[in-house]
Design a protein around this motif. Structure first.
Motif, PDB file in Angstrom:
ATOM      1  N   ILE A  49       0.829  -1.207   0.000  1.00  0.00           N
ATOM      2  CA  ILE A  49       0.000   0.000   0.000  1.00  0.00           C
ATOM      3  C   ILE A  49       0.867   1.262   0.000  1.00  0.00           C
ATOM      4  O   ILE A  49       0.488   2.297  -0.519  1.00  0.00           O
ATOM      5  N   ASN A  50       2.082   1.132   0.566  1.00  0.00           N
ATOM      6  CA  ASN A  50       2.994   2.280   0.595  1.00  0.00           C
ATOM      7  C   ASN A  50       3.652   2.538  -0.754  1.00  0.00           C
ATOM      8  O   ASN A  50       4.089   3.645  -1.032  1.00  0.00           O
ATOM      9  N   LEU A  51       3.769   1.479  -1.561  1.00  0.00           N
ATOM     10  CA  LEU A  51       4.399   1.650  -2.873  1.00  0.00           C
ATOM     11  C   LEU A  51       3.394   2.175  -3.885  1.00  0.00           C
ATOM     12  O   LEU A  51       3.744   2.802  -4.865  1.00  0.00           O
ATOM     13  N   TYR A  52       2.134   1.897  -3.595  1.00  0.00           N
ATOM     14  CA  TYR A  52       1.077   2.363  -4.468  1.00  0.00           C
ATOM     15  C   TYR A  52       1.004   3.887  -4.337  1.00  0.00           C
ATOM     16  O   TYR A  52       0.764   4.412  -3.257  1.00  0.00           O
ATOM     17  N   GLY A  53       1.237   4.581  -5.421  1.00  0.00           N
ATOM     18  CA  GLY A  53       1.239   6.041  -5.335  1.00  0.00           C
ATOM     19  C   GLY A  53       2.512   6.590  -4.727  1.00  0.00           C
ATOM     20  O   GLY A  53       2.542   7.703  -4.224  1.00  0.00           O
ATOM     21  N   PHE A  54       3.574   5.814  -4.773  1.00  0.00           N
ATOM     22  CA  PHE A  54       4.855   6.250  -4.211  1.00  0.00           C
ATOM     23  C   PHE A  54       5.331   7.576  -4.829  1.00  0.00           C
ATOM     24  O   PHE A  54       5.723   8.489  -4.127  1.00  0.00           O
ATOM     25  N   GLY A  55       5.259   7.638  -6.168  1.00  0.00           N
ATOM     26  CA  GLY A  55       5.724   8.833  -6.869  1.00  0.00           C
ATOM     27  C   GLY A  55       5.006  10.086  -6.409  1.00  0.00           C
ATOM     28  O   GLY A  55       5.621  11.115  -6.162  1.00  0.00           O
ATOM     29  N   ASN A  56       3.714   9.977  -6.254  1.00  0.00           N
ATOM     30  CA  ASN A  56       2.932  11.138  -5.854  1.00  0.00           C
ATOM     31  C   ASN A  56       3.198  11.527  -4.402  1.00  0.00           C
ATOM     32  O   ASN A  56       3.525  12.653  -4.088  1.00  0.00           O
ATOM     33  N   ARG A  57       3.085  10.534  -3.523  1.00  0.00           N
ATOM     34  CA  ARG A  57       3.153  10.822  -2.094  1.00  0.00           C
ATOM     35  C   ARG A  57       4.571  11.190  -1.639  1.00  0.00           C
ATOM     36  O   ARG A  57       4.756  12.157  -0.914  1.00  0.00           O
ATOM     37  N   TYR A  58       5.521  10.411  -2.055  1.00  0.00           N
ATOM     38  CA  TYR A  58       6.865  10.619  -1.530  1.00  0.00           C
ATOM     39  C   TYR A  58       7.709  11.561  -2.369  1.00  0.00           C
ATOM     40  O   TYR A  58       8.465  12.362  -1.838  1.00  0.00           O
ATOM     41  N   ILE A  59       7.613  11.441  -3.709  1.00  0.00           N
ATOM     42  CA  ILE A  59       8.493  12.245  -4.544  1.00  0.00           C
ATOM     43  C   ILE A  59       7.896  13.620  -4.810  1.00  0.00           C
ATOM     44  O   ILE A  59       8.496  14.634  -4.500  1.00  0.00           O
ATOM     45  N   ILE A  60       6.681  13.655  -5.346  1.00  0.00           N
ATOM     46  CA  ILE A  60       6.113  14.948  -5.723  1.00  0.00           C
ATOM     47  C   ILE A  60       5.749  15.774  -4.499  1.00  0.00           C
ATOM     48  O   ILE A  60       6.034  16.956  -4.417  1.00  0.00           O
ATOM     49  N   GLN A  61       5.135  15.129  -3.500  1.00  0.00           N
ATOM     50  CA  GLN A  61       4.805  15.878  -2.280  1.00  0.00           C
ATOM     51  C   GLN A  61       6.011  16.023  -1.359  1.00  0.00           C
ATOM     52  O   GLN A  61       5.923  16.629  -0.289  1.00  0.00           O
ATOM     53  N   GLY A  62       7.110  15.427  -1.741  1.00  0.00           N
ATOM     54  CA  GLY A  62       8.356  15.635  -1.000  1.00  0.00           C
ATOM     55  C   GLY A  62       8.451  14.941   0.353  1.00  0.00           C
ATOM     56  O   GLY A  62       9.282  15.283   1.178  1.00  0.00           O
ATOM     57  N   GLN A  63       7.586  13.950   0.588  1.00  0.00           N
ATOM     58  CA  GLN A  63       7.635  13.277   1.889  1.00  0.00           C
ATOM     59  C   GLN A  63       8.904  12.444   2.073  1.00  0.00           C
ATOM     60  O   GLN A  63       9.215  12.010   3.178  1.00  0.00           O
ATOM     61  N   PHE A  64       9.592  12.213   0.960  1.00  0.00           N
ATOM     62  CA  PHE A  64      10.792  11.389   1.056  1.00  0.00           C
ATOM     63  C   PHE A  64      11.890  12.111   1.845  1.00  0.00           C
ATOM     64  O   PHE A  64      12.769  11.466   2.403  1.00  0.00           O
ATOM     65  N   ASP A  65      11.827  13.437   1.914  1.00  0.00           N
ATOM     66  CA  ASP A  65      12.772  14.198   2.743  1.00  0.00           C
ATOM     67  C   ASP A  65      12.762  13.669   4.172  1.00  0.00           C
ATOM     68  O   ASP A  65      13.806  13.438   4.768  1.00  0.00           O
ATOM     69  N   ARG A  66      11.574  13.524   4.686  1.00  0.00           N
ATOM     70  CA  ARG A  66      11.405  13.079   6.072  1.00  0.00           C
ATOM     71  C   ARG A  66      12.022  11.698   6.262  1.00  0.00           C
ATOM     72  O   ARG A  66      12.673  11.420   7.263  1.00  0.00           O
ATOM     73  N   VAL A  67      11.818  10.833   5.267  1.00  0.00           N
ATOM     74  CA  VAL A  67      12.365   9.479   5.334  1.00  0.00           C
ATOM     75  C   VAL A  67      13.895   9.534   5.408  1.00  0.00           C
ATOM     76  O   VAL A  67      14.517   8.834   6.203  1.00  0.00           O
TER      77      VAL A  67
END
Lengths: 334, 265
Positions: free
Chosen positions: B83-101
């Motif tokens: 479920i976390n990989l689904y929409g990964f590009g949108n949630r983590y990359i485009i919305q920038g949540q990957f910074d937090r990770v």
């Protein structure tokens, strides 16, 4: 050795030009015109332990990109960063255990769980002992005024409350250095004051090293001993706040209070174009002058010799004016 | 290792707490999940229950059901974290949540995978297990302790293969900023792994074995239980294929992270 050492740091992004209209975006699917943008273009600086460094620059100057490289989020295209002996990107996991980061725009806490639970989870991740956790939590709760917020989920906090909790989250594991990217953005005056007071306190009392970006000049004036100004990816100023005020071409202001009605026309006669006077009130005038053209003692001496002055004050140029000038004129202003 | 287990255990505990605070929501989606699983199953049952079709290219109805159930188990484990990989590009990359990770001193991939869980998939896990046991009875398969061990190892391996494939596909999002990414069509491809591989043509068989190894998710490991020859080697290769998949996925992921551009501020 300095705590932070940055050598010729560069980050370039590949961007492509988007064509207009639907036909244009269709065309973009097949052929794109790429260009390279140097967001950070060869910067070098050092930060010593215990410094509070203000990192300034207009929007898009490369501030956030620099901070993201310093915190290990972005891989530098070129150049070298060493922080406490670590290479932020390469040694990310070991390195991030020793730094605190707060981005004003985005929370680092878990959205759905209570603040206290978030802090406990962080303590677990950063292997903070129970006794350390207790004493730090107590200190942070008190200095940041978190008492009533600890049991609220992060998503229900106001912006000001959230920033305070984020600060607590970034300090609960006792990092040696703190990176703040626009920590007070969007806060009201009271919120800004609270954050500012807190930063001053941890810098002075706990000797925390802080690197922060901000657009709030009052913040810089109150907090930073040293500022770094970046523009178009390059550092155009690195030095004390005092020195930046002595930039050539900046006008100083003198305020003169007279015993009687202010003799504006007579003053204009004496000083001509060297001082531009404005009337502030019946008995008060303000004049701005370039100290290179007319020194302050000379001006004061002449005024006292000719008029009956009740009081006077001389003010340094406003920081805002200084920074605006630098932003406007770039490196040429310096 | 123990440290990581503790941390991600704590992540799971936190997730449970938030999830349990919406109890009705939890039960509704659990039931929905069971229904979705059961519908897919009914399709196979009805399709092969006609007077004419009792076997599929040499595979009996019970065997097909067995493989189908087997696949459901691996897929349920997969979808509990996917479920976390689904929409990964949108949630983590485009919305920038990957910074937090990246700001946490933990493995970045593990953080993404274990940030939230899809507990409803326990529904399809149960449906899959029931289907398998039902088919096993028809086929007269007796299941010993060793077989249970194999089922455990191979279904975990199957889930790992699925996760790895989708990690590779998600890594593409690091290079091209795109909301949807390239993963969605591959979700449909998963269903190829639910059927005996020999029903497909040779090219597809090759792809499903050695390029996108979905055949190792259920089909090959399930042959352990059948009285057939020809698949012994491939069957026990399953854990190794899982291991190789993880390595490949990790290489793609690491390369992607080094190209992460974060969003502007």
């Amino acid at each position: 050795m300095a705590l932070v050492e940055v050598q010729n740091l560069r980050k370039s992004f590949r961007t492509f030009k988007r064509s207009e209209g639907i036909l244009g975006s269709f065309k973009d699917l097949f052929s794109r015109q790429y260009s390279t943008l140097n967001a950070v273009d060869g910067i070098s600086f050092k930060v010593e332990e215990g410094e509070l460094l203000g990192y300034l620059g207009p929007n898009g100057a490369g501030k956030s990109t620099s901070i993201k490289m310093l915190t290990g989020i972005l891989k530098p295209t070129d150049g070298e960063i060493t922080v406490m002996g670590y290479h932020p990107f390469r040694d990310r996991r070991a390195y991030t255990a020793h730094i605190g980061v707060v981005f004003g725009q985005r929370t680092q806490l878990w959205w759905d769980i209570a603040v206290l639970e978030s802090l406990k989870l962080l303590a677990k991740i950063y292997r903070v002992s129970d006794s350390e956790f207790k004493s730090r939590l107590e200190l942070l709760t008190e200095t940041l005024g978190l008492k009533d917020l600890l049991h609220t989920p992060v998503r229900k906090l106001s912006l000001g409350q959230r920033i305070r909790c984020d600060l607590a989250g970034s300090l609960i594991y006792g990092p040696k250095i703190l990176f703040l990217d626009e920590p007070t953005i969007g806060l009201d005056a009271v919120g800004k004051d609270a954050v500012r007071a807190f930063l001053r306190k941890i810098n002075r009392d706990l000797k925390a090293t802080i690197i922060m970006t901000t657009h709030d000049l009052k913040e810089i004036e109150e907090l930073c001993q040293r500022i770094l100004i970046i523009d178009k990816g390059r550092i155009i100023y690195d030095g004390s706040l005092e020195r930046v005020r002595t930039l050539p071409g900046l006008k100083r202001r003198i305020y003169l209070d007279f015993a009687g009605s202010a003799p504006e026309s007579k003053l204009n006669e004496i000083f001509g174009t060297r001082v531009a006077f404005e009337r502030e009130s019946e008995r008060r005038l303000a004049g701005s002058y370039d100290p290179r053209e007319l020194s302050t003692p000379e001006l004061v001496k002449e005024v006292f010799a000719n008029f009956d002055v009740a009081d006077f004050t001389v003010s340094e140029p406003e920081l805002e004016e200084v920074i605006m000038k630098i932003y406007r004129e770039g490196a040429g202003a310096l | 290792m123990i440290y990581n287990l503790q941390i991600f255990g704590a992540y799971f505990a936190q997730f449970l707490k938030t999830r349990m605070s919406y109890r009705t929501d939890f039960f509704v989606s659990l039931v929905a999940n069971i229904l979705v699983g059961a519908t897919g199953l009914l399709f196979v049952v009805f399709l092969m229950d006609g007077k004419n079709i009792t076997e599929l290219n040499g595979w009996s109805r019970a065997e097909v059901l067995f493989i189908y159930g087997y696949a459901m188990i691996s897929m349920a484990i997969f979808s509990s974290v996917a479920i976390n990989l689904y929409g990964f590009g949108n949630r983590y990359i485009i919305q920038g949540q990957f910074d937090r990770v990246l700001l946490r001193p933990l493995n970045s991939l593990a953080q993404v995978l274990f940030e939230s869980f899809n507990l409803d998939s326990i529904g399809s896990l149960l449906v899959g297990l029931a289907t398998m046991l039902y088919a096993a009875r028809i086929l007269g398969i007796s299941i010993g302790m060793l077989d249970v061990g194999w089922l455990f190892v191979s279904s975990i391996s199957g889930a790992v293969i699925l996760i790895s494939v989708f990690v590779v596909l998600s890594s593409v999002s690091f290079h091209f900023e795109d909301r949807i990414g390239i993963a969605p069509p591959f979700y449909n491809l998963i269903s190829f792994g639910r059927y005996p591989i020999t029903i497909f043509n040779r090219v597809i068989q090759f792809i499903l074995s050695w390029v996108i190894p979905f055949a190792f998710v259920a089909f090959y490991p399930a042959t352990h239980f059948f009285n057939r020859t020809g698949f012994e080697l491939l069957c026990y290769l399953t854990p190794l294929v899982a291991l190789v998949s993880v390595v490949v996925a990790w290489v793609f992921w690491q390369f992607g992270v080094s190209k992460y551009e974060s969003t502007g501020n």
